[in-house]
Design a protein around this motif. Structure first.
Motif, PDB file in Angstrom:
ATOM      1  N   GLY A  81      -5.298  -9.283  -6.510  1.00  0.00           N
ATOM      2  CA  GLY A  81      -4.810  -8.748  -7.778  1.00  0.00           C
ATOM      3  C   GLY A  81      -4.903  -7.243  -7.834  1.00  0.00           C
ATOM      4  N   GLY A  82      -5.997  -6.699  -7.321  1.00  0.00           N
ATOM      5  CA  GLY A  82      -6.158  -5.251  -7.315  1.00  0.00           C
ATOM      6  C   GLY A  82      -5.134  -4.568  -6.431  1.00  0.00           C
ATOM      7  N   TRP A  83      -4.820  -5.176  -5.296  1.00  0.00           N
ATOM      8  CA  TRP A  83      -3.808  -4.607  -4.410  1.00  0.00           C
ATOM      9  C   TRP A  83      -2.442  -4.605  -5.089  1.00  0.00           C
ATOM     10  N   ASP A  84      -2.086  -5.674  -5.727  1.00  0.00           N
ATOM     11  CA  ASP A  84      -0.778  -5.730  -6.401  1.00  0.00           C
ATOM     12  C   ASP A  84      -0.654  -4.628  -7.444  1.00  0.00           C
ATOM     13  N   GLU A  85      -1.696  -4.389  -8.207  1.00  0.00           N
ATOM     14  CA  GLU A  85      -1.672  -3.318  -9.205  1.00  0.00           C
ATOM     15  C   GLU A  85      -1.553  -1.951  -8.539  1.00  0.00           C
ATOM     16  N   LEU A  86      -2.291  -1.759  -7.455  1.00  0.00           N
ATOM     17  CA  LEU A  86      -2.280  -0.486  -6.743  1.00  0.00           C
ATOM     18  C   LEU A  86      -0.900  -0.183  -6.169  1.00  0.00           C
ATOM     19  N   ALA A  87      -0.320  -1.179  -5.508  1.00  0.00           N
ATOM     20  CA  ALA A  87       0.969  -0.977  -4.856  1.00  0.00           C
ATOM     21  C   ALA A  87       2.103  -0.755  -5.842  1.00  0.00           C
ATOM     22  N   ALA A  88       1.926  -1.183  -7.086  1.00  0.00           N
ATOM     23  CA  ALA A  88       2.990  -1.069  -8.089  1.00  0.00           C
ATOM     24  C   ALA A  88       2.968   0.251  -8.844  1.00  0.00           C
ATOM     25  N   ILE A  89       1.997   1.108  -8.600  1.00  0.00           N
ATOM     26  CA  ILE A  89       1.902   2.381  -9.328  1.00  0.00           C
ATOM     27  C   ILE A  89       3.038   3.302  -8.907  1.00  0.00           C
ATOM     28  N   ASP A  90       3.707   3.888  -9.863  1.00  0.00           N
ATOM     29  CA  ASP A  90       4.800   4.818  -9.582  1.00  0.00           C
ATOM     30  C   ASP A  90       4.284   6.007  -8.777  1.00  0.00           C
ATOM     31  N   VAL A 122       3.414   5.883  -5.602  1.00  0.00           N
ATOM     32  CA  VAL A 122       2.582   5.437  -4.482  1.00  0.00           C
ATOM     33  C   VAL A 122       3.469   4.884  -3.372  1.00  0.00           C
ATOM     34  N   ASP A 123       3.229   5.330  -2.152  1.00  0.00           N
ATOM     35  CA  ASP A 123       3.930   4.799  -0.979  1.00  0.00           C
ATOM     36  C   ASP A 123       3.032   3.779  -0.281  1.00  0.00           C
ATOM     37  N   VAL A 124       3.555   2.580  -0.094  1.00  0.00           N
ATOM     38  CA  VAL A 124       2.820   1.541   0.620  1.00  0.00           C
ATOM     39  C   VAL A 124       3.114   1.677   2.107  1.00  0.00           C
ATOM     40  N   LEU A 125       2.095   1.978   2.897  1.00  0.00           N
ATOM     41  CA  LEU A 125       2.268   2.187   4.336  1.00  0.00           C
ATOM     42  C   LEU A 125       1.870   0.970   5.160  1.00  0.00           C
ATOM     43  N   ALA A 126       0.945   0.190   4.659  1.00  0.00           N
ATOM     44  CA  ALA A 126       0.573  -1.087   5.285  1.00  0.00           C
ATOM     45  C   ALA A 126       0.354  -2.069   4.150  1.00  0.00           C
ATOM     46  N   VAL A 127       1.104  -3.161   4.157  1.00  0.00           N
ATOM     47  CA  VAL A 127       1.088  -4.115   3.049  1.00  0.00           C
ATOM     48  C   VAL A 127      -0.065  -5.100   3.219  1.00  0.00           C
ATOM     49  N   ALA A 128      -0.973  -5.112   2.241  1.00  0.00           N
ATOM     50  CA  ALA A 128      -2.048  -6.098   2.249  1.00  0.00           C
ATOM     51  C   ALA A 128      -1.499  -7.455   1.841  1.00  0.00           C
ATOM     52  N   THR A 129      -1.971  -8.487   2.489  1.00  0.00           N
ATOM     53  CA  THR A 129      -1.573  -9.850   2.130  1.00  0.00           C
ATOM     54  C   THR A 129      -2.818 -10.684   1.875  1.00  0.00           C
ATOM     55  N   ALA A 130      -2.644 -11.738   1.108  1.00  0.00           N
ATOM     56  CA  ALA A 130      -3.751 -12.647   0.825  1.00  0.00           C
ATOM     57  C   ALA A 130      -3.218 -14.064   0.792  1.00  0.00           C
ATOM     58  N   GLY A 131      -3.904 -14.960   1.480  1.00  0.00           N
ATOM     59  CA  GLY A 131      -3.500 -16.355   1.512  1.00  0.00           C
ATOM     60  C   GLY A 131      -4.654 -17.233   1.927  1.00  0.00           C
ATOM     61  N   SER A 132      -4.354 -18.482   2.196  1.00  0.00           N
ATOM     62  CA  SER A 132      -5.405 -19.438   2.544  1.00  0.00           C
ATOM     63  C   SER A 132      -6.106 -19.080   3.851  1.00  0.00           C
ATOM     64  N   GLY A 159      -4.659  -3.067   3.739  1.00  0.00           N
ATOM     65  CA  GLY A 159      -3.605  -2.350   3.053  1.00  0.00           C
ATOM     66  C   GLY A 159      -3.879  -0.858   3.021  1.00  0.00           C
ATOM     67  N   VAL A 160      -2.825  -0.062   3.143  1.00  0.00           N
ATOM     68  CA  VAL A 160      -2.929   1.396   3.103  1.00  0.00           C
ATOM     69  C   VAL A 160      -1.847   1.935   2.186  1.00  0.00           C
ATOM     70  N   VAL A 161      -2.227   2.797   1.244  1.00  0.00           N
ATOM     71  CA  VAL A 161      -1.241   3.472   0.397  1.00  0.00           C
ATOM     72  C   VAL A 161      -1.471   4.974   0.465  1.00  0.00           C
ATOM     73  N   THR A 175      -7.428   1.120   1.568  1.00  0.00           N
ATOM     74  CA  THR A 175      -7.819   2.500   1.302  1.00  0.00           C
ATOM     75  C   THR A 175      -6.637   3.268   0.731  1.00  0.00           C
ATOM     76  N   VAL A 176      -6.965   4.318  -0.030  1.00  0.00           N
ATOM     77  CA  VAL A 176      -5.970   5.184  -0.667  1.00  0.00           C
ATOM     78  C   VAL A 176      -6.059   6.563  -0.025  1.00  0.00           C
ATOM     79  N   LEU A 177      -4.926   7.061   0.472  1.00  0.00           N
ATOM     80  CA  LEU A 177      -4.866   8.411   1.016  1.00  0.00           C
ATOM     81  C   LEU A 177      -4.101   9.302   0.056  1.00  0.00           C
ATOM     82  N   VAL A 178      -4.684  10.444  -0.281  1.00  0.00           N
ATOM     83  CA  VAL A 178      -4.101  11.384  -1.229  1.00  0.00           C
ATOM     84  C   VAL A 178      -3.796  12.681  -0.483  1.00  0.00           C
ATOM     85  N   THR A 179      -2.561  13.125  -0.552  1.00  0.00           N
ATOM     86  CA  THR A 179      -2.165  14.365   0.113  1.00  0.00           C
ATOM     87  C   THR A 179      -2.336  15.539  -0.843  1.00  0.00           C
ATOM     88  N   TYR A 180      -2.930  16.633  -0.344  1.00  0.00           N
ATOM     89  CA  TYR A 180      -3.222  17.774  -1.212  1.00  0.00           C
ATOM     90  C   TYR A 180      -2.602  19.053  -0.633  1.00  0.00           C
TER      91      TYR A 180
END
Length: 482
Positions: free
Chosen positions: A304-313, A315-325, A331-333, A355-360
Protein backbone atom coordinates in the motif's frame (compact mmCIF):
# COMPACT_ATOMS: atom_id res chain seq x y z
CA UNK A 1 4.06 -17.31 30.35
CA UNK A 2 1.62 -14.44 30.89
CA UNK A 3 -1.35 -14.35 28.52
CA UNK A 4 -4.15 -13.06 30.76
CA UNK A 5 -4.12 -9.56 32.33
CA UNK A 6 -5.70 -11.08 35.42
CA UNK A 7 -2.46 -12.95 36.10
CA UNK A 8 -0.26 -9.86 36.09
CA UNK A 9 -0.59 -8.88 39.75
CA UNK A 10 0.80 -12.20 41.00
CA UNK A 11 3.58 -12.34 38.41
CA UNK A 12 4.63 -8.76 38.95
CA UNK A 13 4.65 -9.24 42.70
CA UNK A 14 7.41 -11.77 42.03
CA UNK A 15 9.15 -9.22 39.80
CA UNK A 16 8.97 -6.62 42.57
CA UNK A 17 10.44 -9.09 45.04
CA UNK A 18 13.20 -9.92 42.56
CA UNK A 19 13.95 -6.20 42.16
CA UNK A 20 14.55 -5.94 45.89
CA UNK A 21 16.79 -9.01 45.83
CA UNK A 22 18.79 -7.64 42.90
CA UNK A 23 19.77 -4.57 44.90
CA UNK A 24 21.77 -6.85 47.22
CA UNK A 25 23.32 -9.10 44.58
CA UNK A 26 26.85 -8.13 43.44
CA UNK A 27 27.35 -6.95 39.89
CA UNK A 28 29.78 -9.77 39.21
CA UNK A 29 27.18 -12.37 40.11
CA UNK A 30 24.59 -10.73 37.88
CA UNK A 31 27.13 -10.53 35.06
CA UNK A 32 27.51 -14.28 35.38
CA UNK A 33 23.81 -14.66 34.66
CA UNK A 34 24.26 -12.83 31.34
CA UNK A 35 27.19 -15.06 30.44
CA UNK A 36 25.08 -18.12 31.31
CA UNK A 37 22.27 -16.97 29.01
CA UNK A 38 24.78 -16.36 26.21
CA UNK A 39 26.31 -19.82 26.62
CA UNK A 40 22.87 -21.45 26.59
CA UNK A 41 21.80 -19.62 23.44
CA UNK A 42 25.03 -20.51 21.64
CA UNK A 43 24.48 -24.16 22.57
CA UNK A 44 20.90 -24.03 21.27
CA UNK A 45 21.68 -22.18 18.03
CA UNK A 46 21.12 -25.16 15.73
CA UNK A 47 17.71 -25.72 17.31
CA UNK A 48 16.62 -22.06 17.31
CA UNK A 49 17.69 -20.95 13.83
CA UNK A 50 15.34 -23.33 11.92
CA UNK A 51 12.42 -22.14 14.06
CA UNK A 52 13.32 -18.54 13.26
CA UNK A 53 13.62 -19.33 9.55
CA UNK A 54 10.19 -20.89 9.47
CA UNK A 55 8.50 -18.02 11.28
CA UNK A 56 10.31 -14.98 9.82
CA UNK A 57 11.45 -16.10 6.32
CA UNK A 58 14.89 -14.64 7.05
CA UNK A 59 17.95 -16.39 5.60
CA UNK A 60 19.84 -18.98 7.63
CA UNK A 61 23.17 -17.13 7.38
CA UNK A 62 21.56 -13.90 8.60
CA UNK A 63 19.98 -15.69 11.58
CA UNK A 64 23.16 -17.55 12.51
CA UNK A 65 24.96 -14.22 12.55
CA UNK A 66 22.18 -12.67 14.61
CA UNK A 67 22.51 -15.35 17.29
CA UNK A 68 26.21 -14.50 17.53
CA UNK A 69 25.39 -10.80 17.77
CA UNK A 70 22.87 -11.54 20.53
CA UNK A 71 25.25 -13.62 22.62
CA UNK A 72 28.04 -11.12 21.96
CA UNK A 73 26.02 -8.24 23.33
CA UNK A 74 25.00 -10.31 26.38
CA UNK A 75 28.67 -10.92 27.13
CA UNK A 76 29.60 -7.30 26.46
CA UNK A 77 26.97 -6.03 28.89
CA UNK A 78 28.19 -8.57 31.43
CA UNK A 79 31.61 -6.96 31.09
CA UNK A 80 30.02 -3.52 31.52
CA UNK A 81 28.44 -4.64 34.80
CA UNK A 82 31.76 -6.02 36.05
CA UNK A 83 33.78 -2.95 35.07
CA UNK A 84 31.54 -0.68 37.13
CA UNK A 85 31.80 2.75 35.52
CA UNK A 86 28.16 2.41 34.43
CA UNK A 87 27.26 3.19 38.07
CA UNK A 88 28.72 6.71 37.65
CA UNK A 89 29.80 6.78 41.29
CA UNK A 90 30.67 10.31 42.50
CA UNK A 91 32.04 11.28 45.92
CA UNK A 92 32.35 14.90 47.11
CA UNK A 93 33.88 15.57 50.53
CA UNK A 94 32.27 17.96 52.99
CA UNK A 95 33.57 21.53 52.90
CA UNK A 96 32.23 23.79 55.67
CA UNK A 97 34.13 26.75 54.20
CA UNK A 98 32.31 26.59 50.84
CA UNK A 99 29.52 29.04 50.05
CA UNK A 100 27.04 27.67 50.83
CA UNK A 101 28.66 25.05 53.13
CA UNK A 102 28.91 21.71 51.38
CA UNK A 103 27.89 18.46 53.09
CA UNK A 104 29.41 15.08 52.30
CA UNK A 105 27.57 14.09 49.12
CA UNK A 106 27.81 10.82 47.21
CA UNK A 107 25.80 9.82 44.17
CA UNK A 108 25.33 6.58 42.28
CA UNK A 109 22.99 5.23 39.62
CA UNK A 110 20.59 2.57 40.88
CA UNK A 111 18.20 0.25 38.97
CA UNK A 112 14.70 1.63 38.38
CA UNK A 113 12.90 -1.69 38.94
CA UNK A 114 10.94 -4.08 36.71
CA UNK A 115 11.08 -3.31 32.97
CA UNK A 116 8.70 -4.40 30.20
CA UNK A 117 10.44 -5.03 26.87
CA UNK A 118 8.38 -5.27 23.67
CA UNK A 119 10.22 -7.56 21.26
CA UNK A 120 10.75 -6.43 17.66
CA UNK A 121 9.63 -8.21 14.51
CA UNK A 122 12.73 -7.68 12.37
CA UNK A 123 15.40 -9.02 14.76
CA UNK A 124 13.98 -12.23 16.26
CA UNK A 125 17.10 -12.71 18.38
CA UNK A 126 19.00 -9.42 18.81
CA UNK A 127 15.96 -7.22 19.61
CA UNK A 128 13.70 -9.90 21.01
CA UNK A 129 13.39 -12.15 24.05
CA UNK A 130 17.10 -12.25 24.94
CA UNK A 131 18.08 -9.19 22.91
CA UNK A 132 19.80 -5.97 23.78
CA UNK A 133 16.98 -4.44 25.83
CA UNK A 134 16.69 -7.53 28.00
CA UNK A 135 20.46 -7.74 28.42
CA UNK A 136 20.76 -4.05 29.32
CA UNK A 137 17.95 -4.23 31.89
CA UNK A 138 19.46 -7.30 33.57
CA UNK A 139 22.92 -5.70 33.52
CA UNK A 140 21.47 -2.64 35.27
CA UNK A 141 19.86 -4.87 37.90
CA UNK A 142 16.26 -4.79 36.71
CA UNK A 143 13.86 -7.74 36.34
CA UNK A 144 12.45 -8.07 32.81
CA UNK A 145 9.05 -8.94 31.42
CA UNK A 146 9.32 -9.53 27.66
CA UNK A 147 6.21 -9.07 25.57
CA UNK A 148 6.77 -11.51 22.69
CA UNK A 149 6.20 -10.44 19.11
CA UNK A 150 3.36 -12.23 17.35
CA UNK A 151 5.52 -12.74 14.27
CA UNK A 152 7.69 -15.37 15.96
CA UNK A 153 5.74 -16.89 18.84
CA UNK A 154 7.29 -20.36 18.76
CA UNK A 155 10.81 -18.94 18.73
CA UNK A 156 9.96 -16.56 21.57
CA UNK A 157 8.59 -19.34 23.74
CA UNK A 158 11.55 -21.63 23.19
CA UNK A 159 14.06 -18.80 23.70
CA UNK A 160 12.28 -17.83 26.92
CA UNK A 161 12.53 -21.42 28.16
CA UNK A 162 16.28 -21.40 27.50
CA UNK A 163 16.73 -18.02 29.21
CA UNK A 164 14.67 -19.10 32.22
CA UNK A 165 16.56 -22.37 32.60
CA UNK A 166 19.93 -20.60 32.32
CA UNK A 167 18.94 -18.04 34.96
CA UNK A 168 17.71 -20.77 37.32
CA UNK A 169 20.92 -22.78 36.95
CA UNK A 170 22.94 -19.62 37.60
CA UNK A 171 21.04 -18.99 40.84
CA UNK A 172 18.94 -15.99 39.82
CA UNK A 173 15.89 -15.40 42.03
CA UNK A 174 12.35 -16.20 40.90
CA UNK A 175 10.71 -13.28 39.12
CA UNK A 176 13.82 -11.96 37.36
CA UNK A 177 12.41 -12.92 33.93
CA UNK A 178 8.91 -13.44 32.51
CA UNK A 179 7.49 -13.90 29.01
CA UNK A 180 4.13 -12.36 28.07
CA UNK A 181 1.96 -12.60 24.97
CA UNK A 182 -0.94 -10.62 23.55
CA UNK A 183 -1.72 -6.95 22.90
CA UNK A 184 -4.04 -6.63 25.89
CA UNK A 185 -1.40 -8.00 28.24
CA UNK A 186 1.21 -5.69 26.71
CA UNK A 187 -0.77 -2.52 27.28
CA UNK A 188 -1.70 -3.68 30.78
CA UNK A 189 1.99 -4.15 31.58
CA UNK A 190 2.87 -0.59 30.59
CA UNK A 191 0.08 0.69 32.85
CA UNK A 192 0.89 -1.58 35.81
CA UNK A 193 2.26 0.26 38.87
CA UNK A 194 5.02 -2.31 39.47
CA UNK A 195 6.57 -1.66 36.02
CA UNK A 196 9.06 1.22 36.10
CA UNK A 197 10.20 1.51 32.45
CA UNK A 198 9.33 0.19 28.99
CA UNK A 199 11.06 -0.41 25.66
CA UNK A 200 9.57 -0.85 22.19
CA UNK A 201 10.82 -1.24 18.63
CA UNK A 202 8.16 -0.95 15.95
CA UNK A 203 5.73 1.39 14.23
CA UNK A 204 5.18 5.03 15.09
CA UNK A 205 1.48 4.38 15.72
CA UNK A 206 2.06 1.41 18.02
CA UNK A 207 4.89 3.07 19.89
CA UNK A 208 3.00 6.32 20.29
CA UNK A 209 0.04 4.50 21.82
CA UNK A 210 2.27 2.83 24.41
CA UNK A 211 4.22 6.05 25.00
CA UNK A 212 0.95 7.83 25.80
CA UNK A 213 -0.02 5.10 28.29
CA UNK A 214 3.38 5.37 29.99
CA UNK A 215 3.15 9.17 30.15
CA UNK A 216 -0.49 9.18 31.26
CA UNK A 217 -0.06 6.94 34.30
CA UNK A 218 -0.60 8.44 37.77
CA UNK A 219 3.16 7.81 38.11
CA UNK A 220 4.56 8.36 34.59
CA UNK A 221 7.45 6.10 33.62
CA UNK A 222 10.18 6.41 30.98
CA UNK A 223 9.30 4.72 27.70
CA UNK A 224 12.10 4.07 25.25
CA UNK A 225 10.58 3.60 21.81
CA UNK A 226 12.40 3.17 18.51
CA UNK A 227 9.68 4.06 16.04
CA UNK A 228 10.73 5.12 12.54
CA UNK A 229 13.72 6.29 10.51
CA UNK A 230 14.45 7.15 6.86
CA UNK A 231 18.24 7.42 7.42
CA UNK A 232 19.06 10.15 4.88
CA UNK A 233 22.12 9.78 2.67
CA UNK A 234 23.78 12.65 0.80
CA UNK A 235 26.05 12.01 -2.17
CA UNK A 236 28.15 15.12 -2.76
CA UNK A 237 28.95 16.15 -6.36
CA UNK A 238 32.59 15.10 -6.20
CA UNK A 239 31.77 11.62 -4.94
CA UNK A 240 29.07 11.25 -7.56
CA UNK A 241 31.49 12.13 -10.35
CA UNK A 242 34.28 9.92 -9.00
CA UNK A 243 32.45 6.70 -8.12
CA UNK A 244 28.80 6.67 -9.08
CA UNK A 245 28.80 2.97 -10.04
CA UNK A 246 30.32 1.94 -6.71
CA UNK A 247 27.86 4.09 -4.77
CA UNK A 248 24.87 2.78 -6.72
CA UNK A 249 25.88 -0.83 -6.03
CA UNK A 250 26.40 -0.08 -2.34
CA UNK A 251 23.03 1.62 -2.08
CA UNK A 252 21.23 -1.26 -3.80
CA UNK A 253 22.85 -3.79 -1.47
CA UNK A 254 22.03 -1.74 1.62
CA UNK A 255 18.37 -0.86 1.03
CA UNK A 256 17.53 -4.45 0.01
CA UNK A 257 19.49 -6.11 2.84
CA UNK A 258 17.11 -8.32 4.79
CA UNK A 259 14.38 -7.35 2.30
CA UNK A 260 14.65 -3.74 3.46
CA UNK A 261 13.51 -4.57 6.99
CA UNK A 262 16.36 -2.94 8.88
CA UNK A 263 15.64 0.16 10.97
CA UNK A 264 18.82 1.69 9.50
CA UNK A 265 17.85 1.11 5.84
CA UNK A 266 18.80 4.10 3.63
CA UNK A 267 15.29 5.11 2.60
CA UNK A 268 16.09 8.62 1.36
CA UNK A 269 19.10 9.48 -0.80
CA UNK A 270 20.04 12.94 -2.11
CA UNK A 271 22.11 12.95 -5.31
CA UNK A 272 23.20 15.79 -7.61
CA UNK A 273 21.05 16.64 -10.62
CA UNK A 274 22.16 14.56 -13.58
CA UNK A 275 23.54 11.76 -11.39
CA UNK A 276 23.45 8.26 -12.85
CA UNK A 277 23.06 6.69 -9.39
CA UNK A 278 19.23 6.43 -9.53
CA UNK A 279 19.23 4.50 -12.81
CA UNK A 280 22.23 2.39 -11.80
CA UNK A 281 20.67 1.44 -8.47
CA UNK A 282 17.41 0.57 -10.18
CA UNK A 283 19.26 -1.61 -12.67
CA UNK A 284 21.04 -3.38 -9.82
CA UNK A 285 17.76 -4.54 -8.29
CA UNK A 286 15.80 -5.09 -11.50
CA UNK A 287 16.48 -8.82 -11.56
CA UNK A 288 15.91 -9.38 -7.85
CA UNK A 289 13.58 -12.24 -7.06
CA UNK A 290 10.67 -11.91 -4.64
CA UNK A 291 11.39 -11.99 -0.91
CA UNK A 292 9.01 -12.89 1.88
CA UNK A 293 8.59 -10.14 4.43
CA UNK A 294 8.36 -10.84 8.14
CA UNK A 295 4.58 -10.83 8.43
CA UNK A 296 1.55 -10.53 6.21
CA UNK A 297 0.67 -7.16 7.73
CA UNK A 298 4.15 -5.81 6.94
CA UNK A 299 3.82 -7.04 3.36
CA UNK A 300 0.41 -5.39 3.00
CA UNK A 301 1.72 -2.12 4.40
CA UNK A 302 4.65 -2.23 1.98
CA UNK A 303 2.36 -2.80 -1.02
CA UNK A 304 0.00 0.00 0.00
CA UNK A 305 2.80 2.40 0.81
CA UNK A 306 4.49 1.73 -2.51
CA UNK A 307 1.30 2.39 -4.46
CA UNK A 308 0.89 5.76 -2.73
CA UNK A 309 4.54 6.64 -3.32
CA UNK A 310 4.52 5.74 -7.00
CA UNK A 311 1.34 7.76 -7.61
CA UNK A 312 2.75 11.09 -6.38
CA UNK A 313 2.91 13.71 -9.12
CA UNK A 314 6.47 14.43 -10.19
CA UNK A 315 7.85 11.07 -9.09
CA UNK A 316 9.62 8.86 -11.63
CA UNK A 317 9.36 5.12 -10.99
CA UNK A 318 12.69 3.54 -11.95
CA UNK A 319 12.15 0.05 -10.53
CA UNK A 320 8.59 -1.13 -9.92
CA UNK A 321 7.98 -2.84 -6.59
CA UNK A 322 5.60 -5.78 -6.71
CA UNK A 323 3.83 -7.73 -4.00
CA UNK A 324 2.15 -11.11 -4.23
CA UNK A 325 1.85 -14.52 -2.66
CA UNK A 326 5.48 -15.31 -3.55
CA UNK A 327 6.81 -12.17 -1.85
CA UNK A 328 7.79 -8.59 -2.70
CA UNK A 329 10.37 -7.06 -5.01
CA UNK A 330 12.43 -3.87 -4.59
CA UNK A 331 11.25 -0.46 -5.73
CA UNK A 332 13.17 2.71 -6.64
CA UNK A 333 11.73 6.17 -7.30
CA UNK A 334 13.32 9.49 -8.17
CA UNK A 335 12.03 13.01 -7.59
CA UNK A 336 13.48 16.53 -7.98
CA UNK A 337 14.09 18.54 -4.82
CA UNK A 338 11.14 20.85 -5.47
CA UNK A 339 8.77 17.88 -5.59
CA UNK A 340 10.28 16.46 -2.42
CA UNK A 341 9.81 19.74 -0.56
CA UNK A 342 6.18 19.97 -1.68
CA UNK A 343 5.23 16.38 -0.80
CA UNK A 344 5.80 15.27 2.85
CA UNK A 345 5.07 11.62 2.01
CA UNK A 346 8.39 11.37 0.20
CA UNK A 347 10.16 11.86 3.53
CA UNK A 348 8.25 9.12 5.38
CA UNK A 349 9.58 5.66 6.12
CA UNK A 350 8.42 2.80 3.91
CA UNK A 351 9.37 -0.42 5.67
CA UNK A 352 10.62 -2.89 3.06
CA UNK A 353 12.96 -2.93 0.05
CA UNK A 354 12.28 0.53 -1.43
CA UNK A 355 14.19 3.79 -1.53
CA UNK A 356 13.58 7.38 -2.66
CA UNK A 357 16.27 9.29 -4.56
CA UNK A 358 16.01 13.09 -4.61
CA UNK A 359 18.00 15.12 -7.12
CA UNK A 360 19.32 18.47 -5.88
CA UNK A 361 20.83 21.51 -7.68
CA UNK A 362 23.34 22.50 -4.95
CA UNK A 363 24.46 21.51 -1.45
CA UNK A 364 22.77 24.51 0.16
CA UNK A 365 19.42 23.27 -1.14
CA UNK A 366 19.89 19.77 0.19
CA UNK A 367 21.09 21.06 3.57
CA UNK A 368 17.91 23.12 3.88
CA UNK A 369 15.82 20.07 2.97
CA UNK A 370 17.58 17.96 5.61
CA UNK A 371 16.81 20.53 8.30
CA UNK A 372 13.11 19.99 7.57
CA UNK A 373 13.26 16.21 8.03
CA UNK A 374 11.98 14.31 11.04
CA UNK A 375 14.61 12.65 13.20
CA UNK A 376 16.47 9.53 12.06
CA UNK A 377 18.81 6.99 13.57
CA UNK A 378 21.54 7.66 11.02
CA UNK A 379 22.72 10.11 8.40
CA UNK A 380 25.41 9.40 5.79
CA UNK A 381 27.64 11.62 3.65
CA UNK A 382 29.60 10.41 0.66
CA UNK A 383 32.13 13.03 -0.40
CA UNK A 384 35.65 13.39 -1.75
CA UNK A 385 38.40 14.57 0.60
CA UNK A 386 38.58 18.04 -0.96
CA UNK A 387 34.82 18.77 -0.84
CA UNK A 388 33.39 21.25 1.66
CA UNK A 389 30.74 19.32 3.59
CA UNK A 390 30.53 21.49 6.73
CA UNK A 391 26.97 22.63 6.00
CA UNK A 392 25.83 19.05 5.37
CA UNK A 393 27.45 17.88 8.60
CA UNK A 394 25.73 20.66 10.52
CA UNK A 395 22.31 19.88 9.03
CA UNK A 396 22.54 16.13 9.56
CA UNK A 397 24.00 16.43 13.05
CA UNK A 398 20.79 18.12 14.16
CA UNK A 399 18.58 15.39 12.69
CA UNK A 400 20.33 12.06 13.44
CA UNK A 401 21.98 10.08 16.22
CA UNK A 402 24.86 8.57 14.22
CA UNK A 403 26.67 10.28 11.35
CA UNK A 404 28.56 8.14 8.82
CA UNK A 405 31.23 9.37 6.43
CA UNK A 406 31.25 6.79 3.67
CA UNK A 407 29.80 3.31 3.95
CA UNK A 408 26.15 2.47 4.51
CA UNK A 409 24.09 2.58 7.70
CA UNK A 410 22.80 -0.99 7.77
CA UNK A 411 24.78 -2.78 10.45
CA UNK A 412 25.10 -1.48 14.02
CA UNK A 413 28.29 -2.31 15.91
CA UNK A 414 27.83 -3.26 19.58
CA UNK A 415 30.49 -1.14 21.29
CA UNK A 416 31.09 1.29 24.15
CA UNK A 417 30.90 4.24 21.74
CA UNK A 418 27.80 3.23 19.79
CA UNK A 419 24.70 5.40 19.74
CA UNK A 420 21.55 3.87 18.29
CA UNK A 421 18.95 6.56 18.72
CA UNK A 422 17.95 9.93 17.37
CA UNK A 423 15.39 12.73 17.48
CA UNK A 424 11.69 11.86 17.31
CA UNK A 425 10.38 9.67 15.76
CA UNK A 426 13.61 7.69 15.55
CA UNK A 427 13.35 7.34 19.31
CA UNK A 428 11.34 8.79 22.16
CA UNK A 429 14.43 9.65 24.23
CA UNK A 430 18.06 10.75 24.09
CA UNK A 431 19.45 7.31 25.01
CA UNK A 432 20.89 4.50 22.92
CA UNK A 433 19.39 1.02 22.66
CA UNK A 434 22.69 -0.54 21.51
CA UNK A 435 26.08 -0.52 23.21
CA UNK A 436 27.43 -0.11 26.71
CA UNK A 437 25.42 2.97 27.66
CA UNK A 438 22.12 1.27 26.79
CA UNK A 439 21.99 0.31 30.48
CA UNK A 440 21.50 3.99 31.39
CA UNK A 441 17.84 3.75 30.36
CA UNK A 442 17.15 1.53 33.35
CA UNK A 443 18.93 3.50 36.06
CA UNK A 444 18.15 6.57 38.13
CA UNK A 445 20.45 8.74 40.28
CA UNK A 446 20.38 8.41 44.07
CA UNK A 447 22.41 10.78 46.25
CA UNK A 448 23.47 10.13 49.87
CA UNK A 449 24.12 13.17 52.10
CA UNK A 450 26.16 12.82 55.28
CA UNK A 451 25.37 9.08 55.31
CA UNK A 452 27.03 6.66 57.72
CA UNK A 453 29.33 4.17 56.03
CA UNK A 454 27.14 1.29 57.18
CA UNK A 455 24.28 2.30 54.87
CA UNK A 456 26.31 3.30 51.83
CA UNK A 457 26.34 1.01 48.80
CA UNK A 458 29.75 -0.49 48.14
CA UNK A 459 30.19 1.76 45.10
CA UNK A 460 30.22 4.83 47.39
CA UNK A 461 32.35 3.59 50.28
CA UNK A 462 35.74 5.28 50.79
CA UNK A 463 37.53 1.92 50.60
CA UNK A 464 36.04 1.21 47.14
CA UNK A 465 35.58 -2.54 47.78
CA UNK A 466 34.34 -2.98 44.19
CA UNK A 467 37.51 -1.48 42.73
CA UNK A 468 35.50 0.54 40.20
CA UNK A 469 36.29 3.87 38.49
CA UNK A 470 34.82 6.82 40.42
CA UNK A 471 34.91 10.61 40.41
CA UNK A 472 36.29 11.76 43.75
CA UNK A 473 36.22 15.47 44.60
CA UNK A 474 35.97 16.24 40.92
CA UNK A 475 38.79 13.97 39.77
CA UNK A 476 38.14 10.80 37.76
CA UNK A 477 39.90 8.04 39.68
CA UNK A 478 40.30 4.52 38.23
CA UNK A 479 39.64 1.82 40.79
CA UNK A 480 41.26 3.41 43.81
CA UNK A 481 40.22 3.86 47.43
CA UNK A 482 39.64 7.38 48.69
Amino acid sequence: MLTDPRDLDAALARSAAAAEALRRIPDGVRAGWLDAIADALDAARDELVPIAQRETHLAEARLVGEVSRTTGQLRMLAAVAREGSYLEAVLDAADPAATPPRPDLRRVLVPVGPVVNFAASNFPFAFSVAGGDTAAALAAGCPVIVKAHSGHRELSRRTAEIVGEALARAGAPDGVFHLAEGREVGTALVAHPVVKAGTFTGSVAGGRALFDIASGRPDPIPFYGELGSVNPVVVAPGADAARDEELAAGLAASFTLGAGQFCTKPGLVFVPEGSRIPELAAASVAAAGPAQLLTESIANAYAGGWDELAAIDGVDVLAVATAGSSGVTPGVVRAPLDTFLAEPRLGEELFGPATVLVTYPDKAGVAAAIRGLEGSLTGTIHAESDEDIAELVSALSDRVGRLLFGGWPTGVAVTWSQHHGGPWPATTSLFTSVGATSVRRFQRPLAFQDAPTSVLPDALKDANPLGIPRRIDGVLTPGAAR
